[in-house]
Design a protein around this motif. Structure first.
Motif, PDB file in Angstrom:
ATOM      1  N   ASP A  74       0.763  -1.457   0.167  1.00  0.00           N
ATOM      2  CA  ASP A  74      -0.098   0.045   0.185  1.00  0.00           C
ATOM      3  C   ASP A  74       0.486   1.121   0.058  1.00  0.00           C
ATOM      4  OD1 ASP A  74      -2.022  -1.688  -0.232  1.00  0.00           O
ATOM      5  OD2 ASP A  74      -2.823  -1.330   2.140  1.00  0.00           O
ATOM      6  N   HIS A  75       1.997   0.940   0.820  1.00  0.00           N
ATOM      7  CA  HIS A  75       2.611   2.666   0.393  1.00  0.00           C
ATOM      8  C   HIS A  75       4.280   2.473  -0.514  1.00  0.00           C
ATOM      9  CE1 HIS A  75       1.444   2.502   4.756  1.00  0.00           C
ATOM     10  NE2 HIS A  75       2.116   3.991   4.689  1.00  0.00           N
ATOM     11  N   GLY A  76       3.910   1.087  -1.819  1.00  0.00           N
ATOM     12  CA  GLY A  76       4.415   1.585  -3.032  1.00  0.00           C
ATOM     13  C   GLY A  76       5.938   1.624  -2.455  1.00  0.00           C
ATOM     14  N   TYR A  77       6.372   0.676  -1.544  1.00  0.00           N
ATOM     15  CA  TYR A  77       7.852  -0.449  -1.577  1.00  0.00           C
ATOM     16  C   TYR A  77       8.517  -1.168  -3.065  1.00  0.00           C
ATOM     17  CZ  TYR A  77       8.874   2.388   2.351  1.00  0.00           C
ATOM     18  OH  TYR A  77       9.230   3.624   3.210  1.00  0.00           O
ATOM     19  N   ASP A  78       9.240  -1.461  -3.033  1.00  0.00           N
ATOM     20  CA  ASP A  78       9.229  -2.296  -4.074  1.00  0.00           C
ATOM     21  C   ASP A  78       9.572  -3.271  -4.065  1.00  0.00           C
ATOM     22  OD1 ASP A  78       9.252  -0.501  -5.939  1.00  0.00           O
ATOM     23  OD2 ASP A  78      11.589   0.894  -5.350  1.00  0.00           O
ATOM     24  N   ALA A  79      10.608  -4.175  -2.817  1.00  0.00           N
ATOM     25  CA  ALA A  79      10.604  -5.444  -2.353  1.00  0.00           C
ATOM     26  C   ALA A  79      10.922  -4.896  -0.612  1.00  0.00           C
ATOM     27  CB  ALA A  79      11.882  -5.238  -2.262  1.00  0.00           C
ATOM     28  N   ILE A  80      11.054  -5.965   0.044  1.00  0.00           N
ATOM     29  CA  ILE A  80      11.552  -7.117   1.484  1.00  0.00           C
ATOM     30  C   ILE A  80      12.683  -6.846   1.479  1.00  0.00           C
ATOM     31  CG2 ILE A  80      10.161  -7.255   3.420  1.00  0.00           C
ATOM     32  CD1 ILE A  80       8.132  -6.833   2.658  1.00  0.00           C
ATOM     33  N   VAL A  81      13.259  -6.491   3.059  1.00  0.00           N
ATOM     34  CA  VAL A  81      14.562  -8.149   2.672  1.00  0.00           C
ATOM     35  C   VAL A  81      13.960  -8.691   4.660  1.00  0.00           C
ATOM     36  CG1 VAL A  81      15.979  -7.461   1.313  1.00  0.00           C
ATOM     37  CG2 VAL A  81      15.999  -5.993   3.847  1.00  0.00           C
ATOM     38  N   VAL A  82      14.275  -9.480   4.653  1.00  0.00           N
ATOM     39  CA  VAL A  82      14.388 -10.269   6.541  1.00  0.00           C
ATOM     40  C   VAL A  82      15.429 -11.282   6.848  1.00  0.00           C
ATOM     41  CG1 VAL A  82      13.302 -11.766   5.741  1.00  0.00           C
ATOM     42  CG2 VAL A  82      13.378 -11.274   7.340  1.00  0.00           C
ATOM     43  N   LEU A  83      16.546 -10.726   7.516  1.00  0.00           N
ATOM     44  CA  LEU A  83      17.489 -11.977   8.098  1.00  0.00           C
ATOM     45  C   LEU A  83      16.948 -12.350   9.123  1.00  0.00           C
ATOM     46  CD1 LEU A  83      20.673 -10.274   9.102  1.00  0.00           C
ATOM     47  CD2 LEU A  83      19.888 -12.339   9.313  1.00  0.00           C
TER      48      LEU A  83
END
Ligand code: COA
Length: 168
Positions: free
Chosen positions: A103-112
């Protein structure tokens, strides 16, 4: 719905659920430091019987060496009250968090994180995209999820978290 964005009145409860879920209070302190730092963030809480029992935080991260203006979020930390773990609360928080990032227009998420946990939400080892982390960890624990299809294809570089993560 049990999940909503954090409000000021939730800050103590968020500290407590992180302190309860992790071995030390470092993550609880980290959440406060990140909130105060001014870094863009999405913070969601899960309530059960009017009690705050789960929390998830996403903060903006940067892909160093990439100049294409990608909007990226890092998922960390997340916490569920120990007695209520393994009952689906974490899953609900991740799904809602991913939706908020969309919804906030982010392209991708990363996680460790746990390599057995996050792939069920679509995360894949970030090395598939030539994206690495500054932290010295096994390849399969640093993962990425494209929100916009193809957003990470051909991208190369190192993800940098807010410096506050260095204290954990
Ligand atoms: C990780 C965590 C947020 C997951 O929340 P949850 O509400 O328990 O998760 P769900 O009920 O949606 O999903 C359960 C699944 O999560 C995985 N899981 C949960 N805790 C785990 C752990 N400590 N290690 C590995 N996998 C774990 C398992 O695959 C589990 O499935 P199973 O019960 O079929 O084995 C929660 O266990 C927690 O607060 N842990 C301590 C803090 C932490 O490690 N946070 C994540 C790193 S930032």
């Amino acid at each position: 719905m049990n999940i909503r964005a954090e409000k000021k009145a939730d800050i103590d409860g968020i500290w407590q659920v992180n302190a309860d879920a992790f071995a030390t209070t470092e993550e609880a302190e980290l959440v406060n430091a990140l909130r105060d730092s001014g870094v863009p963030y999405i913070s969601l809480i899960y309530e059960k019987n009017s009690k705050l029992v789960g929390h998830i935080l996403f903060t903006a991260v940067e892909l160093v060496a990439d100049t294409s203006g990608l909007k990226l979020m890092g998922l960390a930390p997340m916490a569920v009250s120990p007695k209520l773990q393994r009952s689906g609360i974490g899953t609900s928080l991740i799904k809602s968090g991913i939706q908020q990032c969309i919804d906030h227009g982010y392209d991708a998420i990363v996680v460790l994180g746990h390599p057995n946990y996050y792939p069920k939400f679509g995360f894949v080892p970030s090395v598939q995209y030539a994206i690495t982390t500054e932290y010295d960890v096994a390849e399969d624990v640093f993962m990425a999820l494209e929100i916009k299809a193809g957003a990470l294809t051909g991208k190369k570089g190192t993800i940098k978290y807010h410096p506050a993560f260095g204290s954990v």
